[in-house]
Motif scaffolding. Sequence first.
Motif, PDB file in Angstrom:
ATOM      1  N   HIS A 162     -45.084 135.112  49.183  1.00  0.00           N
ATOM      2  CA  HIS A 162     -45.904 135.509  48.041  1.00  0.00           C
ATOM      3  C   HIS A 162     -46.606 134.284  47.449  1.00  0.00           C
ATOM      4  O   HIS A 162     -46.186 133.143  47.641  1.00  0.00           O
ATOM      5  CB  HIS A 162     -45.055 136.176  46.965  1.00  0.00           C
ATOM      6  CG  HIS A 162     -44.462 137.482  47.384  1.00  0.00           C
ATOM      7  ND1 HIS A 162     -43.274 137.579  48.064  1.00  0.00           N
ATOM      8  CD2 HIS A 162     -44.888 138.756  47.210  1.00  0.00           C
ATOM      9  CE1 HIS A 162     -42.991 138.837  48.305  1.00  0.00           C
ATOM     10  NE2 HIS A 162     -43.950 139.581  47.796  1.00  0.00           N
ATOM     11  N   ASN A 163     -47.677 134.551  46.714  1.00  0.00           N
ATOM     12  CA  ASN A 163     -48.352 133.493  45.975  1.00  0.00           C
ATOM     13  C   ASN A 163     -48.096 133.668  44.485  1.00  0.00           C
ATOM     14  O   ASN A 163     -47.358 134.555  44.064  1.00  0.00           O
ATOM     15  CB  ASN A 163     -49.854 133.486  46.278  1.00  0.00           C
ATOM     16  CG  ASN A 163     -50.506 134.843  46.007  1.00  0.00           C
ATOM     17  OD1 ASN A 163     -49.993 135.629  45.209  1.00  0.00           O
ATOM     18  ND2 ASN A 163     -51.616 135.119  46.666  1.00  0.00           N
ATOM     19  N   ASP A 164     -48.719 132.808  43.681  1.00  0.00           N
ATOM     20  CA  ASP A 164     -48.456 132.826  42.243  1.00  0.00           C
ATOM     21  C   ASP A 164     -48.877 134.141  41.591  1.00  0.00           C
ATOM     22  O   ASP A 164     -48.250 134.584  40.618  1.00  0.00           O
ATOM     23  CB  ASP A 164     -49.181 131.658  41.581  1.00  0.00           C
ATOM     24  CG  ASP A 164     -48.633 130.321  42.034  1.00  0.00           C
ATOM     25  OD1 ASP A 164     -47.792 130.316  42.952  1.00  0.00           O
ATOM     26  OD2 ASP A 164     -49.033 129.280  41.481  1.00  0.00           O
ATOM     27  N   VAL A 167     -46.174 136.769  42.222  1.00  0.00           N
ATOM     28  CA  VAL A 167     -44.999 136.470  41.406  1.00  0.00           C
ATOM     29  C   VAL A 167     -45.250 136.851  39.957  1.00  0.00           C
ATOM     30  O   VAL A 167     -44.367 137.404  39.280  1.00  0.00           O
ATOM     31  CB  VAL A 167     -44.637 134.982  41.524  1.00  0.00           C
ATOM     32  CG1 VAL A 167     -43.467 134.639  40.617  1.00  0.00           C
ATOM     33  CG2 VAL A 167     -44.301 134.633  42.966  1.00  0.00           C
ATOM     34  N   LEU A 168     -46.443 136.592  39.455  1.00  0.00           N
ATOM     35  CA  LEU A 168     -46.763 136.917  38.061  1.00  0.00           C
ATOM     36  C   LEU A 168     -46.742 138.422  37.826  1.00  0.00           C
ATOM     37  O   LEU A 168     -46.382 138.878  36.734  1.00  0.00           O
ATOM     38  CB  LEU A 168     -48.132 136.340  37.697  1.00  0.00           C
ATOM     39  CG  LEU A 168     -48.567 136.502  36.242  1.00  0.00           C
ATOM     40  CD1 LEU A 168     -47.613 135.776  35.310  1.00  0.00           C
ATOM     41  CD2 LEU A 168     -49.987 135.987  36.047  1.00  0.00           C
ATOM     42  N   GLN A 169     -47.125 139.210  38.835  1.00  0.00           N
ATOM     43  CA  GLN A 169     -47.104 140.661  38.684  1.00  0.00           C
ATOM     44  C   GLN A 169     -45.692 141.201  38.516  1.00  0.00           C
ATOM     45  O   GLN A 169     -45.482 142.222  37.850  1.00  0.00           O
ATOM     46  CB  GLN A 169     -47.761 141.317  39.907  1.00  0.00           C
ATOM     47  CG  GLN A 169     -49.245 141.020  40.073  1.00  0.00           C
ATOM     48  CD  GLN A 169     -50.092 141.660  38.994  1.00  0.00           C
ATOM     49  OE1 GLN A 169     -49.668 142.617  38.340  1.00  0.00           O
ATOM     50  NE2 GLN A 169     -51.292 141.146  38.783  1.00  0.00           N
ATOM     51  N   ARG A 170     -44.714 140.516  39.084  1.00  0.00           N
ATOM     52  CA  ARG A 170     -43.322 140.949  38.981  1.00  0.00           C
ATOM     53  C   ARG A 170     -42.577 140.243  37.853  1.00  0.00           C
ATOM     54  O   ARG A 170     -41.497 140.675  37.474  1.00  0.00           O
ATOM     55  CB  ARG A 170     -42.605 140.660  40.305  1.00  0.00           C
ATOM     56  CG  ARG A 170     -43.135 141.432  41.500  1.00  0.00           C
ATOM     57  CD  ARG A 170     -42.644 142.858  41.502  1.00  0.00           C
ATOM     58  NE  ARG A 170     -41.201 142.893  41.554  1.00  0.00           N
ATOM     59  CZ  ARG A 170     -40.472 142.839  42.685  1.00  0.00           C
ATOM     60  NH1 ARG A 170     -41.091 142.722  43.843  1.00  0.00           N
ATOM     61  NH2 ARG A 170     -39.167 142.898  42.644  1.00  0.00           N
ATOM     62  N   SER A 171     -43.136 139.180  37.346  1.00  0.00           N
ATOM     63  CA  SER A 171     -42.446 138.368  36.352  1.00  0.00           C
ATOM     64  C   SER A 171     -42.487 139.028  34.971  1.00  0.00           C
ATOM     65  O   SER A 171     -43.489 139.647  34.598  1.00  0.00           O
ATOM     66  CB  SER A 171     -43.093 136.981  36.285  1.00  0.00           C
ATOM     67  OG  SER A 171     -42.565 136.237  35.209  1.00  0.00           O
ATOM     68  N   PRO A 172     -41.424 138.886  34.173  1.00  0.00           N
ATOM     69  CA  PRO A 172     -41.413 139.438  32.809  1.00  0.00           C
ATOM     70  C   PRO A 172     -41.957 138.473  31.761  1.00  0.00           C
ATOM     71  O   PRO A 172     -41.643 138.626  30.577  1.00  0.00           O
ATOM     72  CB  PRO A 172     -39.934 139.715  32.580  1.00  0.00           C
ATOM     73  CG  PRO A 172     -39.239 138.656  33.357  1.00  0.00           C
ATOM     74  CD  PRO A 172     -40.095 138.388  34.569  1.00  0.00           C
ATOM     75  N   VAL A 173     -42.758 137.489  32.164  1.00  0.00           N
ATOM     76  CA  VAL A 173     -43.216 136.484  31.213  1.00  0.00           C
ATOM     77  C   VAL A 173     -44.095 137.083  30.131  1.00  0.00           C
ATOM     78  O   VAL A 173     -44.074 136.639  28.976  1.00  0.00           O
ATOM     79  CB  VAL A 173     -43.952 135.351  31.960  1.00  0.00           C
ATOM     80  CG1 VAL A 173     -45.183 135.874  32.680  1.00  0.00           C
ATOM     81  CG2 VAL A 173     -44.310 134.215  31.019  1.00  0.00           C
ATOM     82  N   PHE A 174     -44.856 138.135  30.465  1.00  0.00           N
ATOM     83  CA  PHE A 174     -45.722 138.774  29.484  1.00  0.00           C
ATOM     84  C   PHE A 174     -45.162 140.106  29.004  1.00  0.00           C
ATOM     85  O   PHE A 174     -45.910 140.934  28.475  1.00  0.00           O
ATOM     86  CB  PHE A 174     -47.114 138.999  30.077  1.00  0.00           C
ATOM     87  CG  PHE A 174     -47.877 137.720  30.314  1.00  0.00           C
ATOM     88  CD1 PHE A 174     -47.884 136.712  29.371  1.00  0.00           C
ATOM     89  CD2 PHE A 174     -48.573 137.523  31.495  1.00  0.00           C
ATOM     90  CE1 PHE A 174     -48.569 135.532  29.592  1.00  0.00           C
ATOM     91  CE2 PHE A 174     -49.266 136.346  31.726  1.00  0.00           C
ATOM     92  CZ  PHE A 174     -49.268 135.351  30.768  1.00  0.00           C
ATOM     93  N   ALA A 175     -43.862 140.320  29.173  1.00  0.00           N
ATOM     94  CA  ALA A 175     -43.265 141.594  28.761  1.00  0.00           C
ATOM     95  C   ALA A 175     -43.342 141.770  27.247  1.00  0.00           C
ATOM     96  O   ALA A 175     -43.676 142.852  26.744  1.00  0.00           O
ATOM     97  CB  ALA A 175     -41.811 141.667  29.229  1.00  0.00           C
TER      98      ALA A 175
END
Length: 310
Positions: A162-164, A167-175
């Motif tokens: 995967h690329n960044d 990863v961002l699509q699965r990441s909860p950083v903007f939850a």
Amino acid sequence: MARHLFNRIREGVVGYDNYFECKENALGKIGFSSYQKYTATIQMLAYRVLGDLIDEYVCMSESTCLESMYMFCKAVIVVFGPMYLREPTAQDTTRLLAMNASRGFPEMLDSIDCMHWDWKNCPFAWQGQNKGLVRACTVILEVVASQDLWISHSFFGMAGSHNDINVLQRSPVFARLAEGNNSPVNVTVNAHNYDKEYYLGDGIYSQWTTIVKTIPNPIREKRKRFAQEQESARKDVERAFGVLQSRLGIVRYPARTWSTKKLWEVITACVIMHNMIVEDERPKRIYDQEFQFQGENVVPEHGGGAAMFA
């Protein structure tokens, strides 16, 4: 790591899991102490020492050293994770906004980026999906780091193919932002008002208002200046990766475990201990002694001083 921090982690781990306590077996023989198991674990995490290389130093077998390391990582996550791997609080947000505004980026929180951790013992059936950026099998770690190297977000486990963006699509950083719980901010850029904080990212990320990227191949002087300042500030997350790998050598070299769960436990515990060291090494506040620093002189301040952030 300072000695008092070393003892603090040991006391927290021993208080959570009695595995690290010194106990007697059925024959009345005293087992390994918490210092032996903890020292073996730190040796393996910090210097990437193999378990069979420290058996003479701590008088423990390889299997016991490995078991101690994985039990230690689980305990660190439970005991210190809520404190040292949390979302920024209101006080943290105020400190970050003030620090980044002085650098020319008002309402900017942190920098975001990903790192690939080599996985030597990746199962053969998974090697295809874990190869992408390099020929070796890797697992991706996404972090959000500030100027003082504090890591406020850690997301680990995506395959190396995967690329960044994936990863961002699965990441909860903007939850929290998606739920509408962002901090109330107001910044005007080019006659446009924005009410959200933003992060600094590299060029691969999408054109989102919450991620500010550099300008590729800038021509005008204003664009060159912006690209230079953005790339200079975004190096915070790159520095965080470098310091994390230098402090904990197990992250710098290929992982040898077969389990993705154990990989996550090790990398999460390393991030937590990294934040603990960052907090411990922050300079003491001058204003705690009711003094105000002015040039080369330090004069007393009778009204008490405001907090000076690292």
